[in-house]
Design an enzyme around this catalytic site. Structure first.
Site, PDB file in Angstrom:
ATOM      1  N   GLU A 255       1.879  -0.407  -4.697  1.00 28.48           N
ATOM      2  CA  GLU A 255       0.796   0.484  -5.131  1.00 28.48           C
ATOM      3  C   GLU A 255       1.341   1.906  -5.114  1.00 28.48           C
ATOM      4  O   GLU A 255       1.798   2.394  -4.094  1.00 28.48           O
ATOM      5  CB  GLU A 255      -0.413   0.403  -4.191  1.00 28.48           C
ATOM      6  CG  GLU A 255      -1.583   1.217  -4.711  1.00 28.48           C
ATOM      7  CD  GLU A 255      -2.258   2.108  -3.673  1.00 28.48           C
ATOM      8  OE1 GLU A 255      -3.339   2.630  -3.967  1.00 28.48           O
ATOM      9  OE2 GLU A 255      -1.697   2.310  -2.569  1.00 28.48           O
TER      10      GLU A 255
ATOM     11  N   ASP B 242       0.823  -1.197   0.000  1.00 30.96           N
ATOM     12  CA  ASP B 242       0.000   0.000   0.000  1.00 30.96           C
ATOM     13  C   ASP B 242       0.873   1.268   0.000  1.00 30.96           C
ATOM     14  O   ASP B 242       1.773   1.403   0.841  1.00 30.96           O
ATOM     15  CB  ASP B 242      -0.854  -0.047   1.273  1.00 30.96           C
ATOM     16  CG  ASP B 242      -1.948   0.974   1.318  1.00 30.96           C
ATOM     17  OD1 ASP B 242      -2.830   0.924   0.457  1.00 30.96           O
ATOM     18  OD2 ASP B 242      -1.917   1.825   2.227  1.00 30.96           O
TER      19      ASP B 242
HETATM   20  C1  GLC Z   1      -4.280   2.977  -0.618  1.00 31.80           C
HETATM   21  C2  GLC Z   1      -5.499   2.100  -0.522  1.00 31.80           C
HETATM   22  C3  GLC Z   1      -6.654   2.943  -0.046  1.00 31.80           C
HETATM   23  C4  GLC Z   1      -6.326   3.490   1.319  1.00 31.80           C
HETATM   24  C5  GLC Z   1      -5.011   4.238   1.302  1.00 31.80           C
HETATM   25  C6  GLC Z   1      -4.495   4.472   2.694  1.00 31.80           C
HETATM   26  O1  GLC Z   1      -4.395   3.945  -1.595  1.00 31.80           O
HETATM   27  O2  GLC Z   1      -5.745   1.481  -1.743  1.00 31.80           O
HETATM   28  O3  GLC Z   1      -7.852   2.230  -0.015  1.00 31.80           O
HETATM   29  O4  GLC Z   1      -7.338   4.347   1.766  1.00 31.80           O
HETATM   30  O5  GLC Z   1      -4.000   3.528   0.637  1.00 31.80           O
HETATM   31  O6  GLC Z   1      -4.064   3.282   3.256  1.00 31.80           O
END
Ligand code: GLC
Length: 535
Positions: free
Chosen positions: A263, A195
């Site tokens: 991500e 994440d």
């Molecule tokens: C990422 C996740 C999202 C979350 C954020 C904070 O972007 O995909 O859903 O709110 O991180 O953890």
């Protein structure tokens, strides 16, 4: 070839996938019962949204214990059963590693806030003073600094105030995160989706981020400062390389092949820097989300593919993500109101014909539209904050529909979010029964990815110039070549194969397609995957 270089990943948003105990919230035993259907769809890897205990200020992305599994999802034993069942079906399992921040209820944060000189004192970013140390802004709106009521000190949170950022400069933090990761690798998981990995490292001096000077940036400054800054000091920092190298060493040392998929956060929706963080001593892959932010158009889609190919070059594996639990459902984003299913079938052809990792978000294989929720049903924190300007992410998180039964077979209780209104018709059972459904098209493409050498391993050859209405590319391998051609417009389009290319067997087609001597005629929203030979 490493498994992850051509993996077909399915994102399970656990809360909304399958409930097994009637509490209206999806869980691991429920998800396990659906694994055979995912195997039948043809994916080979599942990524589970966060499973750990969480106060759910951001629905699992605020973790309060990295070593455990939330009771609402069935606890550790349920994850054991889930992972074993997936492995028995030949599928791999990725967990969501949320290591930029924890929950404010995590014991580490509780200890850090109470004992500045204690063992966790420097595990978060603290600042004494009457004002925050800089202008950093939260992704969820407002300042990224909040004041701890008890001590009066400021702490950093790139997301909600309930999600304090970990201080990766503290050796204790990296050790604790490594221990957590190693524990799950030992458990048998096959990797992590990391994440917002490019936010881990912050400039040690905490300087102000520069304000953007373009019109959009200036407009955003008052309403949504996060968007108005160039995130040079709180994102993509050079120190990140060391953090990722250490994580990669952990992954390389496992007794089974594991993967780290990052991500990427980029408020300008460019994502080219994702490539910088992939490599043998970094992540295996990092998401380049440009396509997800592109409007429905042949030129736009061609440009999004070309951008990732250019950024990643030959040495790094691309990944293709068109939807997830943070963005408006693609069936609504890319709908013209009346040809949703035809368009969603083309999405399967375009996305699943590409090399690298493909990621399918649950429900996109059915063409589930964005849920329309009244304000009273909104659960997502940014949705509550910015309604009606921004309604949050609940609309793309509505439960799966498996059958025409009550609540789509998702739960026997009351679902935590309402299902899409046409779930009695738009569900897995109904679409499985029709060979021309969105689900069946995904299935056919996923089968080609497994069985056809050119679709599986072929090199991507994208034309230099985009076509106004068609998206086309070739995949070339030692065992033959295939070409994907889709007509993204409502008009009938004639197109001739490039010189030196002869058409072979058609592997899959959607809509009205005819061909003669290399001349193709594609009706509205028609597409095909065809073998081609060099003449
Ligand atoms: C990422 C996740 C999202 C979350 C954020 C904070 O972007 O995909 O859903 O709110 O991180 O953890």
């Amino acid at each position: 070839m490493d498994w992850w270089t051509h993996a077909a990943v399915y994102q399970i948003y656990l809360r909304s996938f399958q409930d097994s105990d009637g509490d209206g919230i999806g869980d691991l035993d429920g998800a396990r019962a659906r694994l055979p259907e995912l195997a039948e769809l043809g994916v080979d890897t599942v990524w589970l949204s966060p499973v750990h205990p969480s106060p759910d200020a951001d629905f699992g992305y605020d973790v309060s214990d990295y070593g455990d599994v939330a009771a609402v999802y069935g606890g550790r034993e349920a994850l054991r059963r889930f992972v074993d069942a997936a492995h028995a079906l030949g599928m791999r399992v990725l967990l969501d590693g949320v290591f930029n921040h924890t929950s404010d209820q995590h014991a580490w944060f509780q200890s850090s806030r109470a004992h500045p000189d204690g063992p966790h004192g420097d595990w978060y970013h603290w600042h004494d003073g009457s004002r925050p140390p800089n202008n950093w802004a939260s992704t969820f709106g407002g300042s990224a600094w909040s004041r701890d009521a008890a001590s009066g000190r400021w702490y950093l949170h790139s997301f909600a105030p309930e999600q304090p950022d970990l201080n990766w400069r503290s050796p204790g933090v990296s050790q604790a995160v490594h221990d957590a990761m190693a524990g799950w690798f030992d458990f048998g998981i096959d990797g992590f989706r990391l994440d917002v990995f490019n936010s881990y490292a912050k400039h040690p001096g905490l300087p102000d981020n520069p304000w953007r000077t373009d019109l959009l940036g200036r407009l955003a400054r008052l309403v949504y400062p996060f968007f108005a800054q160039a995130h040079v000091h709180d994102r993509d920092r050079p120190e990140l390389a060391t953090i990722l190298a250490q994580m990669r060493a952990l992954s390389d040392a496992t007794d089974h092949p594991t993967v780290l998929v990052g991500e990427t956060l980029d408020e300008r929706f460019q994502y080219d820097r994702a490539a910088d963080w992939c490599g043998p001593d970094r992540l295996h892959l990092a998401f380049h989300f440009r396509w997800l932010h592109t409007r429905w158009s042949a030129r736009g889609f061609h440009g999004a593919i070309a951008a990732q190919v250019a950024a990643f070059g030959d040495g790094r594996t691309p990944s293709w993500v068109l939807g997830n639990h943070d963005f408006r459902r693609l069936a609504s984003r890319w709908s013209d109101g009346s040809h949703t299913d035809a368009r969603m079938r083309l999405v399967a052809l375009m996305q699943l014909g590409l090399p690298g990792m493909v990621v399918v978000y649950q429900g996109d294989e059915l063409g589930i539209p964005e849920g329309r929720l009244p304000r009273s049903a909104i659960q997502d924190p940014p949705g509550k904050r910015f309604w009606p300007l921004y309604k949050g992410r609940d609309g793309c998180r509505t439960p799966m529909a498996w059958s025409p039964d009550v609540h789509g077979g998702f739960t026997t209780g009351t679902p935590w979010l309402p299902l899409h209104s046409d779930h009695a018709a738009r569900n897995v059972a109904a679409q499985r029964a029709r060979s021309d459904s969105v689900w069946s098209t995904y299935q056919a493409m996923l089968r080609l990815r497994r069985t056809h050498p050119a679709v599986r391993d072929g090199v991507l050859v994208l034309p230099e110039e985009a076509h106004a209405q068609l998206l086309t590319y070739r995949r070339t391998s030692a065992h033959g070549s295939v070409r994907v051609v889709v007509n993204l417009s409502r008009a009938t389009v004639d197109w001739t194969l490039p010189q030196g290319e002869r058409q072979g067997a058609v592997l899959l087609s959607c809509g009205t397609v005819s061909s003669e001597d290399g001349s193709l005629r594609l009706g509205a929203y028609a597409g095909l995957v065809t073998e081609v030979e060099r003449s």
